[in-house]
Design an enzyme around this catalytic site. Structure first.
Site, short mmCIF file in Angstrom:
data_model
loop_
_atom_site.label_atom_id
_atom_site.label_comp_id
_atom_site.label_asym_id
_atom_site.label_seq_id
_atom_site.Cartn_x
_atom_site.Cartn_y
_atom_site.Cartn_z
N ASP A 132 35.54 48.60 57.10
CA ASP A 132 36.94 48.79 57.48
C ASP A 132 37.28 50.29 57.40
O ASP A 132 36.65 51.02 56.63
CB ASP A 132 37.80 48.01 56.48
CG ASP A 132 39.26 47.93 56.89
OD1 ASP A 132 39.55 48.16 58.07
OD2 ASP A 132 40.09 47.62 56.02
N GLU A 133 38.25 50.76 58.14
CA GLU A 133 38.72 52.16 58.06
C GLU A 133 37.58 53.16 58.13
O GLU A 133 37.47 54.06 57.30
CB GLU A 133 39.52 52.39 56.76
CG GLU A 133 40.65 51.43 56.53
CD GLU A 133 41.97 51.87 57.16
OE1 GLU A 133 41.93 52.67 58.13
OE2 GLU A 133 43.02 51.40 56.70
N GLN B 113 44.11 57.87 63.06
CA GLN B 113 44.74 57.66 61.76
C GLN B 113 43.91 58.25 60.62
O GLN B 113 44.04 57.84 59.48
CB GLN B 113 44.97 56.17 61.52
CG GLN B 113 46.03 55.59 62.43
CD GLN B 113 46.37 54.16 62.05
OE1 GLN B 113 47.02 53.90 61.05
NE2 GLN B 113 45.90 53.22 62.87
N ARG C 171 54.52 53.23 61.90
CA ARG C 171 54.89 52.28 60.84
C ARG C 171 56.09 51.45 61.26
O ARG C 171 56.37 50.41 60.69
CB ARG C 171 55.26 53.01 59.53
CG ARG C 171 54.16 53.80 58.85
CD ARG C 171 52.90 53.03 58.69
NE ARG C 171 52.00 53.35 59.78
CZ ARG C 171 50.95 52.60 60.11
NH1 ARG C 171 50.70 51.50 59.47
NH2 ARG C 171 50.16 52.93 61.12
N LYS D 159 43.66 44.65 63.35
CA LYS D 159 42.28 44.95 62.94
C LYS D 159 41.81 44.06 61.79
O LYS D 159 40.66 43.64 61.77
CB LYS D 159 42.17 46.44 62.62
CG LYS D 159 41.98 46.77 61.18
CD LYS D 159 42.28 48.20 60.88
CE LYS D 159 43.14 48.27 59.63
NZ LYS D 159 42.44 48.63 58.44
N THR D 160 42.72 43.74 60.88
CA THR D 160 42.31 42.86 59.77
C THR D 160 42.00 41.47 60.30
O THR D 160 41.04 40.82 59.87
CB THR D 160 43.40 42.80 58.69
OG1 THR D 160 43.75 44.13 58.34
CG2 THR D 160 42.90 42.09 57.45
#
Length: 735
Positions: A226-227, A257, A602, A42-43
């Site tokens: 973002d997020e 998330q 993770r 995503k980044t």
DNA sequence: TGTGTGCGCATTTTT
DNA sequence: TGCGCACACA
């Protein structure tokens, strides 16, 4: 105009993207919601999008605003952009919600009706401020705990609500509202702003000033967030106010998330965004580049249990990889030892310590793990410690700078006797009285009061303020703050405080660094900027060994990845927490499940899930059954040992699912006032109960509903007994 | 004014 | 069980 990546460079970046990522990056319509699963790049998509906009000539950098939640994320984006955008991107607005709003508020302070030199309070400053306020107003802190007041105020602000507009459903709320109103008044009088205020003040300004709103809405042709699942009502409103009707919103998020709903984050904003900000497309990023097939399979299956989600499925080109381990320990100490021994073995097979993480639900769990790490001599680092600018001595130093910058009452109280200079409560009371008599503030009283030691302090203050007035630079002021005040000397004198003295020197280094790297050429003084920066960006937790095993809560692990992940404490009542089990709202357990999802995703290569048969909780031994989340994992991606472990009835809840409640979508159902209204809530797994003959026991499982409700209780000596809840002479003690 | 004691409390916490 | 904070004491 050339202000961007050379086209050939851009092509090479686009070639690195998969078709879905490229679709998002090169999106040409109005708004776009990118549903980006864990580890799907995503980044990369966000930064490529900016690079693409610039290189294609869609806009200039000053037309773009990119918003993140953390400074870390903002920094990462900036660093990646530096590599991608060959000709720079000066003018780009890139920062956190709070950072960007802070700048806007300073710039438009007058219009917003705040003092230009306002000071930002972090949450501990805010608490101190509230305590003082309560004392002033002679409110009983027992009846109105300062932390509760803080939560109330922050929650109201984060919903965009001022005291005057706060609803009063009951008597207590009326009291809270009055408190809130006093708080607002004091903040205004003393030029203070808490975190939420930075956003709320800007939102209010944009609400009322149509010209200004139009100005920014027109300026920011492209707004990237973002997020997005973590946005709260206030942040969402801010974004909406920046909607000109034809600018482009680009939101990246993952509802699976969303783990901060407890703080007011509302993943529903993602759907709202689609409707209200002209995004009729969703791009799903489901290609995962992080984890093995087994890990993803487990994560997908687990999260599918949640009802309230947009829905997606992660996939990978990697093979299945190692099966997931589930390891049972008889007790918590053994669990810690298991994890540490396994870690030691990993390190012996050349696994890098940095690539290993131990994740847990609550900070309290770190203690046993830490002890075991020490015992086995494994280098480790615990995240979540006190950050640099939150350290006591650094806060003192910062308070001196605040005093230089202006009349800051809390700063004065903090350091008037730090280092100790013989000014006690009595003297401070006298000072306060004098101020009241003069009809003025403490600073005026400082010069008037007839106490020699206070006179000396006043002289010190005059001296360092004069330094500022004469144009001394930031490092000079910082040095003066710690040296002339005697702070450095005070900490240097104590041998056990060498670290604190060291931190004070580091504080000056920070000032030097800030002076040179300072990019924000706004019209504010470097001093004010430095102080604000310290509060908004309080820095890394601690400089532990560089290559060490990582211990942290799952919340802290969000956004990170590791080759090998251990998850500790997978027990009903701990993870999911007992609070979420007792909640009548299924949203609570769904958030716990998302947390588990974050934990699983993770891991890149290997995953070990741990639970213990008994655990010391607040000095009491609790016997908790394995977490339901373990049973929600598909057997085919678990190791055979793991399947056996789960099948062994010790105390077993194997495959019996907890009764699932009807999933209502009611946002906030009323809290029950009397447990008896809802009989099903009487006994929950993890509850401690008292039986007249068998003594104390712990509920490990419940089955059925209403009159048919049966509970299994484990007793220390007798083992497991089953009771019919309606008949058994059980009394609930705690839970 | 610094030190001691005892009580109360105890998810998670980007800013 | 362990700590952080508020208050009492020397």
């Amino acid at each position: 105009m050339i202000n961007s990546a050379a086209p050939y460079l851009m092509d090479s970046f686009l070639n690195l993207l998969n078709p879905h990522q490229r679709e998002a990056v090169c999106h040409n319509g109005e708004g776009l919601l990118v549903l980006a699963g864990a580890g799907t790049g995503k980044t990369r998509v966000l930064t490529s999008r900016i690079a693409w906009l610039l290189s294609e000539g869609h806009c200039q950098s000053r037309d773009i605003m990119a918003v993140t939640f953390t400074n870390k994320a903002a920094k990462e984006m900036r660093e990646r952009l530096e590599v991608m955008v060959a000709f720079g991107f000066s003018g780009l607005t890139l920062g956190t919600f709070h950072g960007i709003c802070h700048r806007l508020l300073r710039r438009h302070a007058v219009a917003a009706g705040v003092d230009k030199n306002f000071q930002i309070m972090d949450s501990s400053d805010q608490l101190t401020f509230i305590r003082r306020l309560l004392r002033e107003k002679q409110v009983d802190e027992k009846e109105f705990p300062p932390t509760e007041c803080r939560s109330y105020i922050n929650a109201a602000k984060e919903n965009g609500v001022r005291a005057a507009a706060a609803p009063v459903p009951h008597k207590r709320a009326a009291a809270m509202r009055e408190l809130y109103s006093w708080y607002e008044e004091s903040c205004r009088r003393e030029h203070k702003a808490d975190f939420a205020e930075l956003l709320l003040a800007v939102v209010e300004l944009l609400r009322k000033d149509a010209d200004l709103r139009t100005h920014y809405a027109r300026r920011f042709l492209h707004i990237l967030v973002d997020e997005f699942q973590d946005t709260n009502a206030l942040q969402y409103e801010w974004l909406k106010l920046l909607d000109s009707g034809d600018n482009h919103f680009f939101a990246v998020g993952d509802d699976d998330q969303s783990i901060y709903a407890f703080r007011g984050a509302d993943p529903g904003n993602m759907l709202r965004f689609q409707e209200e900000l002209r995004s009729n497309t969703i791009v799903r990023l489901e290609q995962n580049y992080r984890s093995t097939g087994n890990i993803l399979h487990a994560a997908n299956r687990l999260i599918a249990t949640n009802h309230n989600r947009i829905g997606k499925n992660l996939k990978t080109d990697q093979g299945g990889g190692a099966p997931i381990n589930i390891i049972r320990a008889t007790k918590d100490i053994e669990e810690a030892a298991n994890i540490v021994i396994a870690t030691k073995q990993l390190l012996e097979t050349n696994m890098v310590a940095d690539e290993v993480a131990v994740l847990y639900r609550t900070n309290a769990q770190s203690r046993l793990l830490e002890q075991a790490m020490i015992e086995y001599a494994i280098p480790y680092r615990i995240y979540g410690g006190t950050r640099f600018y939150e350290r006591l001595e650094v806060k003192h130093a910062l308070a001196y700078l605040r005093l230089i910058a202006g009349d800051d009452r809390d700063a004065l109280i903090r350091v008037i006797n730090m280092p100790p200079r013989g000014i006690g409560t009595r003297a401070i009371e006298k000072l306060q009285e004098t101020a009241t008599q003069m009809g003025s503030n403490l600073f005026a009283a400082l010069e008037a009061v007839q106490i020699p030691k206070i006179g000396q302090f006043a002289a010190l203050l005059r001296k360092i303020r004069a330094l500022y007035a004469s144009g001394a630079d930031l490092p000079t002021l910082a040095r003066a703050a710690i040296e002339q005040s005697g702070l450095l000397e005070h900490y240097s004198a104590k041998t056990e405080d060498t670290e604190r003295a060291e931190n004070l020197r580091e504080f000056v280094n920070g000032a030097v660094l800030f002076q040179t790297s300072e990019t924000d050429n706004e019209d504010n003084s470097p001093l004010l900027q430095f102080i604000a920066n310290a509060v908004l960006e309080s820095g890394e937790a601690q400089g532990a060994p560089s290559n060490a095993v990582n211990l942290m809560t799952i919340h802290a692990a969000k956004g990170l990845e590791f080759m090998h992940v251990f998850v500790a404490g997978l027990e009903e009542g701990l993870f999911p927490t007992s609070q979420s089990l007792n909640s009548i709202n299924t949203a609570a357990i769904e958030e716990e499940r998302r947390l588990m999802y974050v934990a699983l995703t993770r891991a890149r290569r290997e995953l070990s899930l741990h639970y213990a048969g008994s655990r010391q909780v607040y000095g009491e031994t609790k016997y908790l059954p394995p977490s339901r989340f373990l049973n929600e994992l598909p057997a085919d991606c678990l190791s055979t040992d793991a399947v056996d472990t789960l099948a062994t009835p010790v105390p077993s809840i194997t495959s019996v699912p907890q009764p699932s409640f009807q999933r209502t979508r009611l946002p906030r159902p009323p809290m029950p006032t009397d447990e008896d209204n809802i009989p099903d809530m009487r006994y929950r797994a993890g509850d401690t109960v008292l039986h007249p003959r068998y003594g104390k026991g712990v509920v490990i499982r419940r089955q059925g509903n209403g009159d048919d409700l049966q509970v299994q209780v484990t007793f220390k000596k007798l083992g497991i007994k089953t009771f019919k809840a309606a008949l058994a002479p059980l009394k609930k003690i705690s839970g």
